[in-house]
Design a protein around this motif. Sequence first.
Motif, PDB file in Angstrom:
ATOM      1  N   GLY A 192       0.505  -1.137  -0.422  1.00  0.00           N
ATOM      2  CA  GLY A 192       0.050  -0.015  -0.515  1.00  0.00           C
ATOM      3  C   GLY A 192       1.018   1.150  -0.260  1.00  0.00           C
ATOM      4  O   GLY A 192      -0.215   2.122   0.131  1.00  0.00           O
ATOM      5  N   TYR A 193       2.180   0.727  -0.195  1.00  0.00           N
ATOM      6  CA  TYR A 193       2.633   2.072  -0.124  1.00  0.00           C
ATOM      7  C   TYR A 193       3.371   2.859  -1.578  1.00  0.00           C
ATOM      8  O   TYR A 193       3.737   1.710  -1.795  1.00  0.00           O
ATOM      9  N   PRO A 194       3.141   4.261  -1.760  1.00  0.00           N
ATOM     10  CA  PRO A 194       3.606   4.407  -3.280  1.00  0.00           C
ATOM     11  C   PRO A 194       4.308   4.025  -4.022  1.00  0.00           C
ATOM     12  O   PRO A 194       5.822   4.297  -2.818  1.00  0.00           O
ATOM     13  N   ILE A 195       4.851   3.431  -4.878  1.00  0.00           N
ATOM     14  CA  ILE A 195       6.060   2.814  -5.262  1.00  0.00           C
ATOM     15  C   ILE A 195       5.804   3.087  -6.905  1.00  0.00           C
ATOM     16  O   ILE A 195       5.192   3.819  -7.682  1.00  0.00           O
ATOM     17  N   HIS A 196       7.109   3.484  -6.401  1.00  0.00           N
ATOM     18  CA  HIS A 196       7.826   4.485  -7.966  1.00  0.00           C
ATOM     19  C   HIS A 196       9.180   4.449  -8.819  1.00  0.00           C
ATOM     20  O   HIS A 196       9.501   4.839 -10.124  1.00  0.00           O
ATOM     21  N   ASP A 197       9.487   3.492  -8.487  1.00  0.00           N
ATOM     22  CA  ASP A 197      10.229   2.218  -9.097  1.00  0.00           C
ATOM     23  C   ASP A 197       9.816   0.793 -10.451  1.00  0.00           C
ATOM     24  O   ASP A 197       9.572   0.574  -9.453  1.00  0.00           O
ATOM     25  N   ASP A 198      10.269   1.343 -11.710  1.00  0.00           N
ATOM     26  CA  ASP A 198       9.785   0.398 -13.014  1.00  0.00           C
ATOM     27  C   ASP A 198      10.227  -1.031 -12.349  1.00  0.00           C
ATOM     28  O   ASP A 198       9.104  -2.349 -12.399  1.00  0.00           O
ATOM     29  N   ARG A 199      11.477  -1.456 -11.951  1.00  0.00           N
ATOM     30  CA  ARG A 199      11.490  -3.244 -11.610  1.00  0.00           C
ATOM     31  C   ARG A 199      10.730  -3.065 -10.383  1.00  0.00           C
ATOM     32  O   ARG A 199      10.233  -4.266 -10.620  1.00  0.00           O
ATOM     33  N   LEU A 200      10.416  -2.329  -9.445  1.00  0.00           N
ATOM     34  CA  LEU A 200      10.034  -3.030  -7.877  1.00  0.00           C
ATOM     35  C   LEU A 200       8.179  -2.966  -9.283  1.00  0.00           C
ATOM     36  O   LEU A 200       7.274  -4.262  -8.373  1.00  0.00           O
TER      37      LEU A 200
END
Length: 178
Positions: A24-32
Motif C-alpha cells: 500500500g505504500y506508493p511505489i515509483h520504481d519500474d523494476r519493483l
Amino acid sequence: MAKQRPTWAESSDLMRNYYDQLWGYPIHDDRLLFEMLTLELFQAGLSWEIIWRRRAAFEQAFDHFVVRQVASYGETDWVRLMTDAGIIRNRRKIAATINNAQVIKGMQDRGQRFADYLWAFVDHHPQRLRRAADEPMPAQTDLSRRIARQMKRDGFKFVGPTIVYSYITAVGLVNARL
C-alpha cells in the motif's frame, strides 16, 4: 497501542511484515512495479502468502525482474522456467510475464517510465479507499476496470480488473491502508 492491520495481514509474521513494510505504500520504481505486477498475476487463483513465500525464487527465476532481461527471454528461458520447482509453473502466467516485460521495455525504449504510465491513471496522486478494519476489500472497482481495459489495449496480458485492483492497492495507487 497495537498496530491496526486487516485480517489477512495478521495471518503470519510474513504477512504482517509485508503489510507493515511494503503493501500500500506508493511505489515509483519500474523494476519493483514490474515485480509486483508479476507476483500479482501469478497469485491469481492462489493465496498471496503462497506467492510471497516464493518471492525469492521468483526473483531468482526472473533475473531479479530486470525488465530488459525478461523481455529478451527465448525458448531456453521458457524451458528453464517451466521446470523451476521454486515458482508456479503456469504456461499462461509465464508467457504473460515475458509479454508484459516486452510491453514495458517498449515503453522505456520510447522514453516513458512504467511508473509514469501507471501513476497517470490517478493523476500522480494516490486515491484513498476508506473502509473499516473488518470490511472486505472490493474485488474490483471502476478504476481497476478502466486500468485493466487500457492495459489490455496497450498489450499487457493477464491483467483483469481483479488482478489490477489487487495490484494498484499493493503498489499504492489506491491507498487502502488502515
